[in-house]
Scaffold this active site. Structure first.
Site, mmCIF file in Angstrom:
data_model
loop_
_atom_site.group_PDB
_atom_site.id
_atom_site.type_symbol
_atom_site.label_atom_id
_atom_site.label_comp_id
_atom_site.label_asym_id
_atom_site.label_seq_id
_atom_site.Cartn_x
_atom_site.Cartn_y
_atom_site.Cartn_z
ATOM 1 N N ASP A 75 4.753 -19.670 9.778
ATOM 2 C CA ASP A 75 5.119 -20.908 10.461
ATOM 3 C C ASP A 75 5.448 -20.658 11.933
ATOM 4 O O ASP A 75 5.231 -21.519 12.779
ATOM 5 C CB ASP A 75 6.307 -21.578 9.753
ATOM 6 C CG ASP A 75 5.870 -22.319 8.488
ATOM 7 O OD1 ASP A 75 4.652 -22.517 8.311
ATOM 8 O OD2 ASP A 75 6.741 -22.699 7.684
ATOM 9 N N TYR A 87 15.010 -24.386 9.324
ATOM 10 C CA TYR A 87 16.391 -24.001 9.629
ATOM 11 C C TYR A 87 17.366 -25.137 9.303
ATOM 12 O O TYR A 87 18.501 -24.906 8.885
ATOM 13 C CB TYR A 87 16.469 -23.600 11.107
ATOM 14 C CG TYR A 87 17.714 -22.860 11.527
ATOM 15 C CD1 TYR A 87 18.665 -22.413 10.620
ATOM 16 C CD2 TYR A 87 17.938 -22.584 12.877
ATOM 17 C CE1 TYR A 87 19.801 -21.741 11.033
ATOM 18 C CE2 TYR A 87 19.065 -21.905 13.302
ATOM 19 C CZ TYR A 87 20.004 -21.494 12.382
ATOM 20 O OH TYR A 87 21.130 -20.842 12.795
#
Lengths: 255, 255
Positions: A53, A159
């Protein structure tokens, strides 16, 4: 689609070479770029990303054409294939057998950059906690915390999730704001419509991290939806819930 | 607005009487109804609710005209005034000095009812955990849990929050799904666009609770956005973030 770009992370040089060979044999024009370099020609029809990613995020900042990702990292929510699936991809490419998965970018005021996943304002490890004020059209909120994150639906499995945030389906027209280690009990996230312009003010200068890249110290930024969009090509059977089940175990039938 | 309805919870009978008196003196036509009764005439211009969020929810199911709430319960996210502010309200009413806070309803398939806050499917206390399948346009998820909740933004500061869900700004075009006491680690919420039609299937018959009212046992329901909307009249200085700061302490400047 005849003119393709390959953007690969160094560890996947061998895989990139094989894919290039395959594509040249099929008569495609191929541009080639390692992920530490700047892309020279971004006027290709499709950019193929080999990496995780992180590499995909980097590529998304550099090009405006559709992207297709081959998982070479740990999670790969943005990837559509694994690096073992070149043959399947070639077949899909010939038949243009893709669905387009459109994702929205954020922009951060005064900075010439876009953001696909998240904007994070966070103190240094040895800095004291900061006072944060968030304001938007409908009001304002305060947090005493290590920092604050504003994430897109795309970033909500990254995150933002680690910070305790909810998952947002990719086509949800919303952002999610989550404080980082807030004082007292204010650790819940707040979801806001994606047409809000969000001002964030911090009482000290803290790190501004956009999609994992540190842009230096700031004490005031404005974040809003950008006009820039990205089209991620997916196999026709692509299913976001399948991907969160596989990669996170969330919503998976276990027993 | 000349024809007003008053809907009050029994404990606030005295307050309701005072308000009725005030309004009649000002020349308004007033209909009057205790919250345990059915509203006879719902063709009024405005329904005034005296009570907590529970009473307000009940009223919202019974009428189609705008509502204005006077806090008489514990939280009162749906209320716009306290029962001490009749004079301020009368002034605002004379000058039509309100903003309209529009909220979306859900509807539950095959049931002739609407939902302003949340739909909850939940097992009995002495029943074993259940297998839940949620499906919508973009995929499906499974939970082994005590139950599952689908909440509107309006409901996100209610029971959904107690279950660990995020707060959604009222004008967010999304719903939030939160499992109740799920097995393993699947306790995070998922936010979905409000144009999704959500099918929920449970392997046993469990309680269907809509806005706090038990509709009996079900094993399969479909939930989607309803065309029904509600307009809550608010003082012009109404601010949702102020209300979550005051009522929940969320985002409040503490030190």
């Amino acid at each position: 689609m005849k003119h393709l770009g390959i953007f690969y992370k160094p560890e996947l040089f061998g895989k990139a070479e094989s894919l290039k060979e395959l594509l040249l044999n099929e008569g495609y024009i191929v541009d080639y770029c390692e992920s530490s370099e700047r892309i020279k020609n971004n006027k290709v029809d499709l950019t193929i990303v080999l990496g995780g990613d992180g590499t995909f995020l980097k590529a998304s900042h550099l090009v405006n054409n559709p992207l297709v990702g081959f998982k070479g990292g740990r999670l790969g929510f943005l990837s559509s294939y694994t690096v073992e699936e070149f043959d399947k991809f070639l077949k899909d490419l010939k038949n243009n057998n893709f669905v387009s998965d459109e994702r929205t970018f954020l922009k951060v005021s005064d900075l010439n950059t876009f953001c696909l996943n998240e904007v994070l304002l966070v103190k240094d490890p040895d800095q004291k906690m900061v006072d944060i004020k968030i304001s938007f059209q409908d009001g304002e909120l305060f947090f005493h915390a290590d920092g604050i994150m504003l994430s897109t639906p795309t970033g909500s499995t990254g995150y933002s999730l680690s910070l305790g945030g909810p998952i947002l389906l990719p086509n949800t027209k919303a952002f999610v704001i989550t404080p980082v280690a807030p004082q007292f009990l204010a650790s819940r996230s707040i979801v806001i419509p994606d047409n809000e312009k969000v001002n964030i003010e911090v009482d000290k200068r803290v790190n501004l991290i956009i999609d994992g890249v540190n842009f230096g110290k700031f004490s005031k930024i404005t974040v809003m939806k950008s006009k820039k969009k990205i089209s991620i090509l997916r196999p026709v059977d692509y299913d976001f819930t399948k991907s969160i089940k596989e990669k996170l175990g969330y919503g998976k039938k276990i027993l």
